[in-house]
Motif scaffolding. Sequence first.
Motif, mmCIF file in Angstrom:
data_model
loop_
_atom_site.group_PDB
_atom_site.id
_atom_site.type_symbol
_atom_site.label_atom_id
_atom_site.label_comp_id
_atom_site.label_asym_id
_atom_site.label_seq_id
_atom_site.Cartn_x
_atom_site.Cartn_y
_atom_site.Cartn_z
ATOM 1 N N LEU A 53 26.183 -16.846 7.500
ATOM 2 C CA LEU A 53 25.988 -17.172 6.082
ATOM 3 C C LEU A 53 24.660 -16.629 5.564
ATOM 4 C CD1 LEU A 53 27.387 -20.819 6.021
ATOM 5 C CD2 LEU A 53 28.414 -18.800 4.955
ATOM 6 N N VAL A 54 23.617 -16.703 6.374
ATOM 7 C CA VAL A 54 22.301 -16.178 5.980
ATOM 8 C C VAL A 54 22.401 -14.672 5.738
ATOM 9 C CG1 VAL A 54 19.974 -15.673 6.855
ATOM 10 C CG2 VAL A 54 20.893 -17.979 7.043
ATOM 11 N N ALA A 55 23.066 -13.966 6.635
ATOM 12 C CA ALA A 55 23.194 -12.507 6.490
ATOM 13 C C ALA A 55 23.993 -12.141 5.242
ATOM 14 C CB ALA A 55 23.846 -11.914 7.729
ATOM 15 N N ARG A 56 25.077 -12.863 4.999
ATOM 16 C CA ARG A 56 25.901 -12.562 3.825
ATOM 17 C C ARG A 56 25.195 -12.920 2.529
ATOM 18 N NH1 ARG A 56 32.038 -13.907 5.843
ATOM 19 N NH2 ARG A 56 31.974 -12.417 7.564
ATOM 20 N N GLU A 57 24.439 -14.015 2.543
ATOM 21 C CA GLU A 57 23.689 -14.395 1.351
ATOM 22 C C GLU A 57 22.594 -13.378 1.077
ATOM 23 O OE1 GLU A 57 20.855 -15.775 -1.349
ATOM 24 O OE2 GLU A 57 20.364 -15.520 0.772
ATOM 25 N N ALA A 58 21.958 -12.875 2.119
ATOM 26 C CA ALA A 58 20.914 -11.861 1.948
ATOM 27 C C ALA A 58 21.495 -10.591 1.327
ATOM 28 C CB ALA A 58 20.253 -11.546 3.285
ATOM 29 N N ALA A 59 22.709 -10.227 1.729
ATOM 30 C CA ALA A 59 23.366 -9.061 1.127
ATOM 31 C C ALA A 59 23.655 -9.313 -0.348
ATOM 32 C CB ALA A 59 24.656 -8.744 1.883
#
Length: 97
Positions: A53-59
């Motif tokens: 979720l952190v990676a997708r939110e950062a994108a």
Amino acid sequence: MTLLDSPLATLYRPRLLMSAARFGLSGYDREAVLPRLFGGDLPAPGRGCIDVLVAREAACERARQGCEATYSIADHVELLTALVAETRLYVDTRVLS
């Protein structure tokens, strides 16, 4: 992990975006939201789910800041809501263990 050392502790987003995500917490249903975000699979609660979720939110955040045509505020709010809810779930279950 506590909320103070979670990914949320260093997450700085516009106030309106975070307010919308917090508003969504009352209706958050992980069995409905996470399969949509993870492509059909319901991940187990935990650090792995939070990291994705952190990676997708950062994108999403990069797309927002870059004014990309593919950016969706609805998707961003949904990701932030899921991230906050899953982090709270993880922290709460770790405290109780």
